[in-house]
Motif scaffolding. Sequence first.
Motif, PDB file in Angstrom:
ATOM      1  N   GLY A  74       0.800  -1.214   0.000  1.00  0.00           N
ATOM      2  CA  GLY A  74       0.000   0.000   0.000  1.00  0.00           C
ATOM      3  C   GLY A  74       0.830   1.260   0.000  1.00  0.00           C
ATOM      4  O   GLY A  74       0.336   2.344   0.343  1.00  0.00           O
ATOM      5  N   ASN A  75       2.095   1.151  -0.401  1.00  0.00           N
ATOM      6  CA  ASN A  75       2.973   2.327  -0.459  1.00  0.00           C
ATOM      7  C   ASN A  75       2.781   3.095  -1.753  1.00  0.00           C
ATOM      8  O   ASN A  75       2.293   2.556  -2.754  1.00  0.00           O
ATOM      9  CB  ASN A  75       4.438   1.898  -0.374  1.00  0.00           C
ATOM     10  CG  ASN A  75       4.788   1.281   0.964  1.00  0.00           C
ATOM     11  OD1 ASN A  75       4.086   1.466   1.957  1.00  0.00           O
ATOM     12  ND2 ASN A  75       5.881   0.537   0.987  1.00  0.00           N
ATOM     13  N   SER A  76       3.228   4.340  -1.758  1.00  0.00           N
ATOM     14  CA  SER A  76       3.279   5.079  -3.009  1.00  0.00           C
ATOM     15  C   SER A  76       4.404   4.515  -3.862  1.00  0.00           C
ATOM     16  O   SER A  76       5.307   3.826  -3.373  1.00  0.00           O
ATOM     17  CB  SER A  76       3.527   6.570  -2.747  1.00  0.00           C
ATOM     18  OG  SER A  76       4.886   6.795  -2.415  1.00  0.00           O
ATOM     19  N   GLN A  77       4.374   4.818  -5.131  1.00  0.00           N
ATOM     20  CA  GLN A  77       5.362   4.272  -6.056  1.00  0.00           C
ATOM     21  C   GLN A  77       6.766   4.821  -5.808  1.00  0.00           C
ATOM     22  O   GLN A  77       7.754   4.285  -6.323  1.00  0.00           O
ATOM     23  CB  GLN A  77       4.941   4.562  -7.489  1.00  0.00           C
ATOM     24  CG  GLN A  77       4.775   6.042  -7.799  1.00  0.00           C
ATOM     25  CD  GLN A  77       4.216   6.286  -9.186  1.00  0.00           C
ATOM     26  OE1 GLN A  77       4.160   5.385 -10.011  1.00  0.00           O
ATOM     27  NE2 GLN A  77       3.811   7.528  -9.466  1.00  0.00           N
ATOM     28  N   GLU A 188       0.008   5.154   0.640  1.00  0.00           N
ATOM     29  CA  GLU A 188      -0.976   5.608  -0.341  1.00  0.00           C
ATOM     30  C   GLU A 188      -2.336   4.951  -0.159  1.00  0.00           C
ATOM     31  O   GLU A 188      -3.371   5.589  -0.333  1.00  0.00           O
ATOM     32  CB  GLU A 188      -0.457   5.326  -1.756  1.00  0.00           C
ATOM     33  CG  GLU A 188      -1.397   5.795  -2.845  1.00  0.00           C
ATOM     34  CD  GLU A 188      -0.798   5.635  -4.229  1.00  0.00           C
ATOM     35  OE1 GLU A 188      -0.149   6.577  -4.702  1.00  0.00           O
ATOM     36  OE2 GLU A 188      -0.980   4.553  -4.821  1.00  0.00           O
ATOM     37  N   GLU A 189      -2.357   3.676   0.174  1.00  0.00           N
ATOM     38  CA  GLU A 189      -3.618   2.949   0.273  1.00  0.00           C
ATOM     39  C   GLU A 189      -3.464   1.799   1.251  1.00  0.00           C
ATOM     40  O   GLU A 189      -2.387   1.572   1.807  1.00  0.00           O
ATOM     41  CB  GLU A 189      -4.041   2.420  -1.108  1.00  0.00           C
ATOM     42  CG  GLU A 189      -3.013   1.517  -1.749  1.00  0.00           C
ATOM     43  CD  GLU A 189      -3.313   1.204  -3.201  1.00  0.00           C
ATOM     44  OE1 GLU A 189      -4.291   1.756  -3.728  1.00  0.00           O
ATOM     45  OE2 GLU A 189      -2.578   0.407  -3.780  1.00  0.00           O
ATOM     46  N   ASP A 190      -4.537   1.039   1.450  1.00  0.00           N
ATOM     47  CA  ASP A 190      -4.475  -0.115   2.345  1.00  0.00           C
ATOM     48  C   ASP A 190      -3.564  -1.189   1.755  1.00  0.00           C
ATOM     49  O   ASP A 190      -3.534  -1.392   0.539  1.00  0.00           O
ATOM     50  CB  ASP A 190      -5.868  -0.709   2.544  1.00  0.00           C
ATOM     51  CG  ASP A 190      -6.785   0.219   3.338  1.00  0.00           C
ATOM     52  OD1 ASP A 190      -6.244   1.060   4.096  1.00  0.00           O
ATOM     53  OD2 ASP A 190      -8.012   0.110   3.192  1.00  0.00           O
ATOM     54  N   PRO A 191      -2.830  -1.896   2.614  1.00  0.00           N
ATOM     55  CA  PRO A 191      -2.005  -3.010   2.110  1.00  0.00           C
ATOM     56  C   PRO A 191      -2.872  -4.203   1.748  1.00  0.00           C
ATOM     57  O   PRO A 191      -4.044  -4.265   2.115  1.00  0.00           O
ATOM     58  CB  PRO A 191      -1.096  -3.331   3.301  1.00  0.00           C
ATOM     59  CG  PRO A 191      -1.916  -2.934   4.494  1.00  0.00           C
ATOM     60  CD  PRO A 191      -2.700  -1.711   4.068  1.00  0.00           C
ATOM     61  N   TRP A 192      -2.295  -5.154   1.032  1.00  0.00           N
ATOM     62  CA  TRP A 192      -3.032  -6.359   0.648  1.00  0.00           C
ATOM     63  C   TRP A 192      -3.290  -7.273   1.839  1.00  0.00           C
ATOM     64  O   TRP A 192      -4.261  -8.020   1.851  1.00  0.00           O
ATOM     65  CB  TRP A 192      -2.246  -7.125  -0.417  1.00  0.00           C
ATOM     66  CG  TRP A 192      -2.220  -6.451  -1.756  1.00  0.00           C
ATOM     67  CD1 TRP A 192      -2.620  -5.178  -2.042  1.00  0.00           C
ATOM     68  CD2 TRP A 192      -1.772  -7.005  -2.991  1.00  0.00           C
ATOM     69  NE1 TRP A 192      -2.438  -4.897  -3.375  1.00  0.00           N
ATOM     70  CE2 TRP A 192      -1.915  -6.006  -3.992  1.00  0.00           C
ATOM     71  CE3 TRP A 192      -1.239  -8.236  -3.358  1.00  0.00           C
ATOM     72  CZ2 TRP A 192      -1.559  -6.215  -5.315  1.00  0.00           C
ATOM     73  CZ3 TRP A 192      -0.890  -8.448  -4.677  1.00  0.00           C
ATOM     74  CH2 TRP A 192      -1.045  -7.448  -5.651  1.00  0.00           C
TER      75      TRP A 192
END
Length: 321
Positions: A74-77, A188-192
Amino acid sequence: MTDHKVQGTHVGQDGKDTLVHTSSQDTSPALTVINPGMLALIEDRGRFGYAGMGVTPSGCFDRLSFARANHVLGNSQDAPMIEILHGGFEARFECATTFTILGTRAPVEITHPGERPRMEYTQAVYDAVPGTVVRLSGAEAGMRAYFAIRGGFDVPTELGSASRDTMSNLGPAPLAAGDVVNAGHFVEEDPWVPRVRAIPPVWPKRSQELLTVILGPRSHWFTTTAIFDFLWQEYVVSGNSDRIGVRLEGPKPLTRSINDELASEGTVRGAVQIPANGQPVIFGPDHPVTGGYPVIGVLSARSADRVAQLRPGDTVRFTVR
């Protein structure tokens, strides 16, 4: 010239602005390096726009594995991570986090405080608590592993990048025993996890790797026989390879049809240059910005990433796209 990334926003997949930053303030230790192994480098996507200053983009060698590691967490690129050559890396976590190691297939020993060591493998997502020790063994397949944590690492940058450029000696120095690396905030978002733990490998193991190449811009400098040999003979990856260039050894050196001196011209990652000995050199992320030998072709982006995982003794052939 050193700077730091500053707080800003990044537009996520849902279209919302998500805070993405790292700085020298409000940081905490993520892990302490116990053993860096053969070579462990901090890398991000690279530094761009400085070719005029003689600075190559550098950045992660295997961009696909790098991108996937950040994505699953869920990290940014842009989140920096550790690029580990072959294995032997060992570190102790100083915080609670989630981590993954992608790129190679290799055993991973994880020891939580007060517990016995647990043997796992790369290509999966794991949890760590303060005091957890992780040790990456030598790779069974592949050459470079990408060690990423949730939020990435907070490290000083040069020319806008945290990447180590082994040719220009820019960016953070290679990691050494005792180094402490801080946790970043590149979220950036939730992890898998916990929904997904196992990650399918990007690069399946093959007895021979087929690399896709686009001929040119100097393929006309070689004889028709040389072009045929380039595309049909089998090459062996030399042990004299690194992030600057992967050297190949074939049975027939490639001969030129034009023997004039070539003025130095710009080069790119994945360019296949033919030096005076007639044996191909594939440029990696730390390649020189100019070269004086003719480039017979340029690899596709995927094949240029695949080269990062080639080991000395592996065999390759080229195919035209």
